[in-house]
Design a protein around this motif. Structure first.
Motif, PDB file in Angstrom:
ATOM      1  N   ILE A 348       0.841  -1.205   0.000  1.00  0.00           N
ATOM      2  CA  ILE A 348       0.000   0.000   0.000  1.00  0.00           C
ATOM      3  C   ILE A 348       0.872   1.250   0.000  1.00  0.00           C
ATOM      4  N   ARG A 349       1.929   1.224   0.760  1.00  0.00           N
ATOM      5  CA  ARG A 349       2.838   2.377   0.831  1.00  0.00           C
ATOM      6  C   ARG A 349       3.483   2.667  -0.526  1.00  0.00           C
ATOM      7  N   ASP A 350       3.935   1.626  -1.223  1.00  0.00           N
ATOM      8  CA  ASP A 350       4.733   1.825  -2.431  1.00  0.00           C
ATOM      9  C   ASP A 350       3.927   1.787  -3.730  1.00  0.00           C
ATOM     10  N   TYR A 351       2.747   1.146  -3.714  1.00  0.00           N
ATOM     11  CA  TYR A 351       2.023   0.904  -4.969  1.00  0.00           C
ATOM     12  C   TYR A 351       0.579   1.413  -4.956  1.00  0.00           C
ATOM     13  N   SER A 352       0.269   2.391  -4.148  1.00  0.00           N
ATOM     14  CA  SER A 352      -1.092   2.915  -4.080  1.00  0.00           C
ATOM     15  C   SER A 352      -1.561   3.415  -5.444  1.00  0.00           C
ATOM     16  N   ILE A 353      -2.739   2.977  -5.896  1.00  0.00           N
ATOM     17  CA  ILE A 353      -3.281   3.420  -7.180  1.00  0.00           C
ATOM     18  C   ILE A 353      -3.605   4.907  -7.153  1.00  0.00           C
ATOM     19  N   VAL A 354      -3.968   5.422  -5.983  1.00  0.00           N
ATOM     20  CA  VAL A 354      -4.268   6.849  -5.878  1.00  0.00           C
ATOM     21  C   VAL A 354      -3.011   7.659  -6.157  1.00  0.00           C
ATOM     22  N   ASN A 355      -1.900   7.287  -5.520  1.00  0.00           N
ATOM     23  CA  ASN A 355      -0.644   8.001  -5.762  1.00  0.00           C
ATOM     24  C   ASN A 355      -0.193   7.860  -7.209  1.00  0.00           C
ATOM     25  N   ALA A 356      -0.367   6.655  -7.773  1.00  0.00           N
ATOM     26  CA  ALA A 356       0.027   6.438  -9.167  1.00  0.00           C
ATOM     27  C   ALA A 356      -0.775   7.346 -10.098  1.00  0.00           C
TER      28      ALA A 356
END
Length: 365
Positions: A348-356
């Motif tokens: 969740i920390r490294d691959y969040s779809i929101v952040n992407a």
């Protein structure tokens, strides 16, 4: 509001297409108009379920289509761009990408291209990249390999996954539905069943067959996926089951309800997207991909696994029956619930779809 056309070769069940759908869903939530174009495939129903406009285009399966074929596809794309009032085109695979890139140039639209792995020939990637205002690398390894060649265009954005879609859930009722006893140790393999991914599957089948006759008589293997080697894998699985007189290898074809299959699994063998989804479901993952074998994913080797995209982009060891046997036996002895929970938090920390999605929007003109 941006009006974005996402272009893929086809909608078969693979990590690139799953990423495109996840990104499209998130960008749509953020208020943008997203359109997807490509050959029809098993993921079409998922696109339709989210009311994302889709246009069927029979993109060629080669980098040098015939003149007639190229003109037909180009005209179809031009019509979509016009009718949907597209303001940006985002390509994800070279065959569809090169035609989309040329259409973008004719229409004077920005073109973005995501490099999902170093699978294409250099001249293919170079041609597509020449049209792109930005190139997105989905793993640190791909970024490191291309940074010298495209220093001003290249950006690293890890593929996003939706943690609300994949959660740790008990799978008892679904095990019963599939006729799997509750005390079985279930291994899941989900991938395209062709090329290297089919070879990995065959080595895993042989490993499970050997373990079934020796150290792990309670082991069962589920295989999800479609592709050119699907029939051969089905036949091989049936042969081993007939020999044992027990249906301990089940080939399920392409499936959309992956959450259910993750839920009943004790271990998932996979790479890239499959690995990330399984980790979100707090499952033990053995990473093996196009470039080789990484083994059991742990907090200790997380950065190595992330850099290599779980074996799809880089690996020091080759995959084989012996590696799978060793990893499955080790994993059976040292399963740790606490570590799978920590790995979910790390994904969740490294691959969040929101952040992407936010990072993608920062690149889009």
């Amino acid at each position: 509001m941006r009006r974005i056309l996402m272009v893929v070769d086809h909608l078969g069940a693979n990590g690139t297409v799953t990423h495109v759908i996840s990104l499209a869903k998130e960008l749509k939530k953020m208020g943008h108009h997203i359109v997807i174009a490509g050959r029809e495939g098993s993921k079409l129903s998922e696109i339709n379920s989210h009311n994302i406009p889709f246009y069927s285009i029979d993109f060629p399966a080669t980098f040098s289509p015939s003149h007639f074929e190229y003109n037909r596809v180009e005209n179809n794309l031009m019509e979509i761009i016009q009718n949907e009032n597209i303001s940006l085109i985002h390509g994800h695979q070279v065959y569809s990408g090169i035609i989309a890139a040329k259409c973008a140039k004719v229409k004077n639209l920005p073109f973005i291209y995501t490099v999902h792995g170093l699978y294409s020939q250099n001249y293919e990637l170079n041609m597509v990249a020449g049209y792109a205002s930005k190139l997105i690398a989905v793993s640190p390894y791909v970024f490191s390999q291309l940074s010298g060649e495209f220093p001003e265009k290249l950006v690293l954005i890890l593929n996003g996954v939706d943690e609300t879609e994949f959660n740790p859930k008990p799978g008892g009722p679904f095990r019963e539905k599939l006729g799997i006893q509750q005390d079985r140790f279930v291994v899941l393999y989900a991938s395209r069943l062709e090329w290297i991914k089919a070879d990995i599957c065959m080595q895993l089948i042989q490993a499970v067959n050997q373990l079934k006759h020796s150290d792990m008589p309670d082991i069962e293997l589920l295989i999800l996926g479609e592709g050119k080697r699907q029939s051969f894998i089905n036949e091989t699985s049936r042969f081993y089951c007939m020999n044992k007189k027990e249906s301990f290898i089940k080939t399920m074809g392409s499936q959309c309800n992956l959450q259910d299959y993750y839920g009943i699994s004790d271990c998932v063998v996979g790479t890239g997207r499959t690995a990330l989804e399984a980790l979100l479901c707090e499952k033990n993952v053995i990473a093996a991909g196009n470039k080789g074998f990484l083994g059991h994913v742990t907090i200790e080797n997380w950065e190595q696994a992330k850099n290599a995209h779980f074996g799809d982009h880089f690996a020091l060891k080759s995959y084989g029956k012996a590696e799978f046997i060793r990893s499955l036996l080790d994993l059976r002895r040292i399963q740790s619930l606490n570590e799978t929970q920590l790995l979910r938090e790390t994904v969740i920390r490294d691959y969040s779809i929101v952040n992407a999605a936010i990072h993608h929007l920062s690149l889009y003109p």
